[in-house]
Design a protein around this motif. Sequence first.
Motif, PDB file in Angstrom:
ATOM      1  N   LEU A   1     -13.620   7.722  -8.263  1.00 22.35           N
ATOM      2  CA  LEU A   1     -12.251   7.336  -7.911  1.00 22.35           C
ATOM      3  C   LEU A   1     -11.771   6.336  -8.957  1.00 22.35           C
ATOM      4  O   LEU A   1     -12.026   5.135  -8.842  1.00 22.35           O
ATOM      5  N   ALA A   2     -11.116   6.814  -9.991  1.00 27.67           N
ATOM      6  CA  ALA A   2     -10.586   5.958 -11.049  1.00 27.67           C
ATOM      7  C   ALA A   2      -9.104   5.744 -10.769  1.00 27.67           C
ATOM      8  O   ALA A   2      -8.253   6.471 -11.265  1.00 27.67           O
ATOM      9  N   LEU A   3      -8.803   4.753  -9.924  1.00 28.84           N
ATOM     10  CA  LEU A   3      -7.445   4.546  -9.439  1.00 28.84           C
ATOM     11  C   LEU A   3      -6.922   3.165  -9.796  1.00 28.84           C
ATOM     12  O   LEU A   3      -7.688   2.198  -9.858  1.00 28.84           O
ATOM     13  N   ALA A   4      -5.622   3.089  -9.996  1.00 25.91           N
ATOM     14  CA  ALA A   4      -4.952   1.813 -10.215  1.00 25.91           C
ATOM     15  C   ALA A   4      -4.571   1.225  -8.854  1.00 25.91           C
ATOM     16  O   ALA A   4      -4.435   1.961  -7.875  1.00 25.91           O
ATOM     17  N   PRO A   5      -4.384  -0.072  -8.791  1.00 25.95           N
ATOM     18  CA  PRO A   5      -3.947  -0.670  -7.526  1.00 25.95           C
ATOM     19  C   PRO A   5      -2.569  -0.151  -7.122  1.00 25.95           C
ATOM     20  O   PRO A   5      -1.735   0.171  -7.964  1.00 25.95           O
ATOM     21  N   LEU A   6      -2.343  -0.073  -5.819  1.00 25.35           N
ATOM     22  CA  LEU A   6      -1.020   0.245  -5.274  1.00 25.35           C
ATOM     23  C   LEU A   6      -0.698  -0.876  -4.302  1.00 25.35           C
ATOM     24  O   LEU A   6      -1.347  -1.009  -3.273  1.00 25.35           O
ATOM     25  N   GLY A   7       0.251  -1.699  -4.673  1.00 29.34           N
ATOM     26  CA  GLY A   7       0.564  -2.863  -3.851  1.00 29.34           C
ATOM     27  C   GLY A   7      -0.411  -3.993  -4.122  1.00 29.34           C
ATOM     28  O   GLY A   7      -0.973  -4.108  -5.212  1.00 29.34           O
ATOM     29  N   GLU A   8      -0.644  -4.808  -3.115  1.00 34.68           N
ATOM     30  CA  GLU A   8      -1.441  -6.028  -3.256  1.00 34.68           C
ATOM     31  C   GLU A   8      -2.951  -5.799  -3.195  1.00 34.68           C
ATOM     32  O   GLU A   8      -3.720  -6.580  -3.729  1.00 34.68           O
ATOM     33  N   SER A   9      -3.385  -4.748  -2.515  1.00 29.44           N
ATOM     34  CA  SER A   9      -4.820  -4.584  -2.290  1.00 29.44           C
ATOM     35  C   SER A   9      -5.519  -3.917  -3.472  1.00 29.44           C
ATOM     36  O   SER A   9      -4.907  -3.213  -4.267  1.00 29.44           O
ATOM     37  N   ALA A  10      -6.827  -4.148  -3.541  1.00 28.74           N
ATOM     38  CA  ALA A  10      -7.641  -3.536  -4.590  1.00 28.74           C
ATOM     39  C   ALA A  10      -7.831  -2.052  -4.276  1.00 28.74           C
ATOM     40  O   ALA A  10      -7.929  -1.669  -3.108  1.00 28.74           O
ATOM     41  N   PRO A  11      -7.885  -1.203  -5.292  1.00 28.29           N
ATOM     42  CA  PRO A  11      -8.092   0.229  -5.046  1.00 28.29           C
ATOM     43  C   PRO A  11      -9.523   0.502  -4.575  1.00 28.29           C
ATOM     44  O   PRO A  11     -10.423  -0.304  -4.798  1.00 28.29           O
ATOM     45  N   PRO A  12      -9.736   1.641  -3.945  1.00 28.35           N
ATOM     46  CA  PRO A  12     -11.096   1.994  -3.521  1.00 28.35           C
ATOM     47  C   PRO A  12     -11.990   2.241  -4.727  1.00 28.35           C
ATOM     48  O   PRO A  12     -11.522   2.564  -5.817  1.00 28.35           O
ATOM     49  N   THR A  13     -13.277   2.096  -4.500  1.00 27.41           N
ATOM     50  CA  THR A  13     -14.262   2.310  -5.564  1.00 27.41           C
ATOM     51  C   THR A  13     -15.209   3.434  -5.136  1.00 27.41           C
ATOM     52  O   THR A  13     -15.149   3.906  -3.999  1.00 27.41           O
ATOM     53  N   ASP A  14     -16.097   3.798  -6.027  1.00 27.40           N
ATOM     54  CA  ASP A  14     -17.097   4.803  -5.683  1.00 27.40           C
ATOM     55  C   ASP A  14     -17.985   4.327  -4.540  1.00 27.40           C
ATOM     56  O   ASP A  14     -18.438   5.124  -3.727  1.00 27.40           O
TER      57      ASP A  14
ATOM     58  N   GLU B   1      -8.506   5.937  15.679  1.00 19.03           N
ATOM     59  CA  GLU B   1      -9.829   6.232  16.225  1.00 19.03           C
ATOM     60  C   GLU B   1     -10.937   5.513  15.472  1.00 19.03           C
ATOM     61  O   GLU B   1     -12.105   5.616  15.825  1.00 19.03           O
ATOM     62  N   GLY B   2     -10.565   4.800  14.411  1.00 22.29           N
ATOM     63  CA  GLY B   2     -11.542   4.015  13.663  1.00 22.29           C
ATOM     64  C   GLY B   2     -12.138   4.702  12.455  1.00 22.29           C
ATOM     65  O   GLY B   2     -13.073   4.175  11.846  1.00 22.29           O
ATOM     66  N   LEU B   3     -11.626   5.857  12.070  1.00 23.78           N
ATOM     67  CA  LEU B   3     -12.144   6.565  10.900  1.00 23.78           C
ATOM     68  C   LEU B   3     -11.692   5.856   9.626  1.00 23.78           C
ATOM     69  O   LEU B   3     -10.552   5.404   9.522  1.00 23.78           O
ATOM     70  N   THR B   4     -12.594   5.765   8.662  1.00 24.77           N
ATOM     71  CA  THR B   4     -12.261   5.190   7.362  1.00 24.77           C
ATOM     72  C   THR B   4     -11.507   6.235   6.555  1.00 24.77           C
ATOM     73  O   THR B   4     -11.993   7.348   6.356  1.00 24.77           O
ATOM     74  N   ILE B   5     -10.313   5.861   6.081  1.00 20.07           N
ATOM     75  CA  ILE B   5      -9.475   6.795   5.317  1.00 20.07           C
ATOM     76  C   ILE B   5      -9.074   6.123   4.007  1.00 20.07           C
ATOM     77  O   ILE B   5      -8.524   5.019   4.009  1.00 20.07           O
ATOM     78  N   ILE B   6      -9.349   6.812   2.917  1.00 23.71           N
ATOM     79  CA  ILE B   6      -8.947   6.343   1.594  1.00 23.71           C
ATOM     80  C   ILE B   6      -7.725   7.143   1.175  1.00 23.71           C
ATOM     81  O   ILE B   6      -7.727   8.374   1.244  1.00 23.71           O
TER      82      ILE B   6
ATOM     83  N   ALA C   1      -8.294   1.690   2.292  1.00 24.30           N
ATOM     84  CA  ALA C   1      -8.181   1.388   0.865  1.00 24.30           C
ATOM     85  C   ALA C   1      -7.265   2.438   0.258  1.00 24.30           C
ATOM     86  O   ALA C   1      -7.239   3.583   0.694  1.00 24.30           O
ATOM     87  N   ILE C   2      -6.503   2.004  -0.743  1.00 22.59           N
ATOM     88  CA  ILE C   2      -5.535   2.916  -1.354  1.00 22.59           C
ATOM     89  C   ILE C   2      -5.422   2.616  -2.843  1.00 22.59           C
ATOM     90  O   ILE C   2      -5.548   1.465  -3.265  1.00 22.59           O
ATOM     91  N   GLY C   3      -5.210   3.661  -3.611  1.00 23.60           N
ATOM     92  CA  GLY C   3      -5.016   3.499  -5.036  1.00 23.60           C
ATOM     93  C   GLY C   3      -4.031   4.532  -5.553  1.00 23.60           C
ATOM     94  O   GLY C   3      -3.730   5.513  -4.881  1.00 23.60           O
ATOM     95  N   ALA C   4      -3.529   4.285  -6.754  1.00 24.71           N
ATOM     96  CA  ALA C   4      -2.543   5.172  -7.371  1.00 24.71           C
ATOM     97  C   ALA C   4      -3.197   6.018  -8.458  1.00 24.71           C
ATOM     98  O   ALA C   4      -3.961   5.508  -9.280  1.00 24.71           O
ATOM     99  N   ASP C   5      -2.890   7.290  -8.439  1.00 27.08           N
ATOM    100  CA  ASP C   5      -3.338   8.241  -9.461  1.00 27.08           C
ATOM    101  C   ASP C   5      -2.098   8.682 -10.227  1.00 27.08           C
ATOM    102  O   ASP C   5      -1.624   9.805 -10.073  1.00 27.08           O
TER     103      ASP C   5
END
Length: 179
Positions: free
Chosen positions: A46-59, A93-98, A122-126
């Motif tokens: 996951l080679a993503l740039a930040p979107l907004g204030e939070s850090a993007p997800p990582t591998d 339901e508590g599922l982790t969603i990137i 976690a969210i990132g921009a592609d």
Amino acid sequence: MARISPLVLAPPLIFAAMAGLFLGGMFRDDPDALPSTLIGSSAPALALAPLGESAPPTDASLRSGEVTLVNFWASWCAPCRVEHPQIMALKDEGLTIIGVNYKDDPEKALGFLEELGDPYSAIGADADGRTAIDWGVYGVPETFVVDGDGTVVLRFAGPITNSILANRIRPAIEAALAD
């Protein structure tokens, strides 16, 4: 006896061949399924740039020991808006969603989430679509179920409806939890 020109036979033969392909496509086991070479393989980076204030997800986000959904979406995508309530329900339901925001204007993407809710842990921009290419994405929305070890269990191309959620996504999540 008059000889028939091969050019006279060509159009009916071409039509018959195309009709055969069309009919064969209609009766496939799962007409919505698009093949993916990732099923059973380790999820790509996951080679993503930040979107907004939070850090993007990582591998590491994909190999955390938890079943994770990776959802490719965009604010300009009407089917993404259609599937958003189902994505929000999975978050509840508590599922982790990137979230992977695909080739989108960052301000419009953040506005989309502000309007409809943010289901992503976690969210990132592609922005250039490189990560989507690595994942084999045809277009948005596309969603992947990834097990806790980072192995892709399911790829679903298209909007997640209630039926798809019940018949495709949930069974894949359960299978990933069982491993």
